[in-house]
Design a protein around this motif. Structure first.
Motif, mmCIF file in Angstrom:
data_model
loop_
_atom_site.group_PDB
_atom_site.id
_atom_site.type_symbol
_atom_site.label_atom_id
_atom_site.label_comp_id
_atom_site.label_asym_id
_atom_site.label_seq_id
_atom_site.Cartn_x
_atom_site.Cartn_y
_atom_site.Cartn_z
ATOM 1 N N UNK A 148 -11.839 82.737 14.143
ATOM 2 C CA UNK A 148 -11.340 81.948 13.018
ATOM 3 C C UNK A 148 -9.849 82.212 12.805
ATOM 4 N N UNK A 149 -9.458 83.490 12.863
ATOM 5 C CA UNK A 149 -8.056 83.841 12.625
ATOM 6 C C UNK A 149 -7.138 83.251 13.692
ATOM 7 N N UNK A 150 -7.608 83.239 14.949
ATOM 8 C CA UNK A 150 -6.810 82.620 16.005
ATOM 9 C C UNK A 150 -6.677 81.121 15.770
ATOM 10 N N UNK A 151 -7.770 80.495 15.356
ATOM 11 C CA UNK A 151 -7.732 79.055 15.107
ATOM 12 C C UNK A 151 -6.809 78.717 13.932
ATOM 13 N N UNK A 197 1.563 73.782 19.246
ATOM 14 C CA UNK A 197 0.354 73.902 20.061
ATOM 15 C C UNK A 197 -0.647 72.808 19.703
ATOM 16 N N UNK A 198 -0.827 72.565 18.406
ATOM 17 C CA UNK A 198 -1.764 71.526 17.970
ATOM 18 C C UNK A 198 -1.353 70.162 18.524
ATOM 19 N N UNK A 199 -0.058 69.877 18.503
ATOM 20 C CA UNK A 199 0.419 68.594 19.012
ATOM 21 C C UNK A 199 0.213 68.481 20.519
ATOM 22 N N UNK A 200 0.408 69.581 21.228
ATOM 23 C CA UNK A 200 0.191 69.567 22.680
ATOM 24 C C UNK A 200 -1.293 69.370 23.015
ATOM 25 N N UNK A 242 -15.757 78.578 16.503
ATOM 26 C CA UNK A 242 -14.665 77.827 15.885
ATOM 27 C C UNK A 242 -15.136 77.084 14.636
ATOM 28 N N UNK A 243 -14.191 76.769 13.763
ATOM 29 C CA UNK A 243 -14.482 75.999 12.562
ATOM 30 C C UNK A 243 -14.441 74.510 12.889
ATOM 31 N N UNK A 244 -15.577 73.818 12.854
ATOM 32 C CA UNK A 244 -15.558 72.388 13.179
ATOM 33 C C UNK A 244 -14.840 71.548 12.127
ATOM 34 N N UNK A 245 -14.548 72.135 10.969
ATOM 35 C CA UNK A 245 -13.876 71.401 9.886
ATOM 36 C C UNK A 245 -12.379 71.258 10.117
ATOM 37 N N UNK A 246 -11.753 72.282 10.709
ATOM 38 C CA UNK A 246 -10.289 72.317 10.827
ATOM 39 C C UNK A 246 -9.856 71.652 12.130
ATOM 40 N N UNK A 247 -9.370 70.420 12.038
ATOM 41 C CA UNK A 247 -9.024 69.649 13.228
ATOM 42 C C UNK A 247 -7.647 69.949 13.771
ATOM 43 N N UNK A 282 -10.915 75.563 24.500
ATOM 44 C CA UNK A 282 -10.128 75.326 23.285
ATOM 45 C C UNK A 282 -9.853 76.645 22.569
ATOM 46 N N UNK A 283 -10.870 77.491 22.455
ATOM 47 C CA UNK A 283 -10.646 78.793 21.825
ATOM 48 C C UNK A 283 -9.595 79.588 22.596
ATOM 49 N N UNK A 284 -9.660 79.545 23.917
ATOM 50 C CA UNK A 284 -8.694 80.295 24.719
ATOM 51 C C UNK A 284 -7.273 79.758 24.516
ATOM 52 N N UNK A 285 -7.173 78.467 24.211
ATOM 53 C CA UNK A 285 -5.853 77.909 23.865
ATOM 54 C C UNK A 285 -5.372 78.489 22.534
ATOM 55 N N UNK A 286 -6.272 78.600 21.561
ATOM 56 C CA UNK A 286 -5.914 79.177 20.266
ATOM 57 C C UNK A 286 -5.535 80.650 20.401
ATOM 58 N N UNK A 287 -6.211 81.377 21.303
ATOM 59 C CA UNK A 287 -5.959 82.814 21.452
ATOM 60 C C UNK A 287 -4.777 83.114 22.375
#
Length: 310
Positions: free
Chosen positions: A104-107, A114-117, A211-216, A294-299
């Motif tokens: 969650x903290x990474x997300x 990063x989000x835009x990419x 991951x949090x499915x709410x936070x897009x 996707x998680x690995x992208x966040x981390x």
């Protein structure tokens, strides 16, 4: 292992026994004339750990809290339907990964660039898959779709997703008066049902990946509990479109009301064949690879989401 999708469209009793889902018909349970031995033989059991999605499509279904608890503990998505047999609710586990707090903290800490990419990668994959469906199903020219996919910039500021979608829907279903709209004419109803199943599969994959499915990464509707699921499912939508196209081509105007046979075909969405990272894989398994990447992208371990290629 491929998880199973269970659909219940008739009155049924769902209970839990020895860690197994027990399925019984009310008529058999209430009968006073049938011997107890026959009643026990009429029970069907399914291992809870083998189930990935459950669809409840009847107002006379009785399900125990023990069943719901067991399903959610095993990361199963439970879908409820309204009076028109359209998916209206989705139940997911509160936690699906042992390191959920860290994830969650990474997300939550993901940067805007990063989000835009990630959104750029998502839209590019979606348009490319749409182009394949358009070529295979409608035999349409797709050079413009390829150009738009290549031109998608970080965050898609030029909204090439919408431009591609307008061309795509105009040429895929060549039906007078058809536009892609939830309340529109058929086959919108088939698409709505299929997307609801896909959304549940993606949301389940996100929870399983912690991951949090709410936070897009792009969708930010304050009333939408599954913004991230709506983001990540975009490149998978063309798989549903292709299935619906085949169904509509075969049945035409008979698609005005969903039949059990049509629902059965749409419920095969989790096992549709995809190609991801150069390997063939059922859609539900591919979604798991996508959400894990996707998680690995966040981390910070990866810079690219793994999406399927049609």
């Amino acid at each position: 292992m491929i998880k199973k999708t269970l659909y219940f469209g008739n009155p049924v009793y769902l209970s839990l026994k020895n860690g197994q889902l027990v399925i019984r018909l009310p008529e058999v349970v209430k009968s006073s004339t049938l011997p107890e031995r026959f009643k026990q033989m009429s029970e069907i059991t399914k291992p809870i750990e083998d189930i990935g999605v459950v669809v409840l499509d009847n107002k006379q279904i009785t399900i125990t809290s023990g069943v719901l608890e067991a399903l959610l503990e095993n990361n199963c998505a439970v879908i409820t339907c309204d009076s028109k047999s359209m998916p209206v609710g989705l139940m997911l586990p509160l936690y699906g990964n042992t390191t959920q707090n860290e994830r969650f903290r990474h997300q939550l800490g993901a940067s805007l660039p990063l989000m835009k990419q990630l959104w750029q990668q998502t839209i590019k994959a979606k348009i490319e898959n749409q182009a394949v469906v358009l070529r295979e199903c409608a035999g349409e020219e797709i050079k413009c779709m390829k150009v738009w996919a290549a031109d998608v910039k970080s965050g898609d500021p030029d909204n090439l997703e919408a431009r591609a979608a307008a061309y795509y829907w105009k040429n895929l279903f060549k039906i007078e008066g058809f536009t892609r709209d939830r309340e529109g004419i058929p086959p919108n109803n088939l698409l709505n049902y299929g997307y609801a199943i896909l959304r549940a599969v993606v949301a389940r994959g996100l929870v399983t990946s912690g991951l949090l499915p709410t936070l897009g990464i792009h969708h930010h509707n304050r009333y939408n509990a599954y913004c991230l699921a709506d983001d990540i499912m975009e490149p998978y939508r063309p798989y549903v479109d292709r299935l619906v196209y085949d169904m509509f081509k075969e049945e035409g105007l008979n698609c005005s009301e969903l039949t059990k046979e049509q629902k059965a075909r749409l419920l095969t969405i989790p096992i549709l064949e995809t190609v991801i990272s150069g390997k063939r894989s059922p859609l539900m398994v591919a979604v798991g690879q996508t959400t894990a990447s996707l998680y690995k992208c966040f981390s910070g371990e990866l810079r690219k989401i793994f999406y399927p290629e049609m």
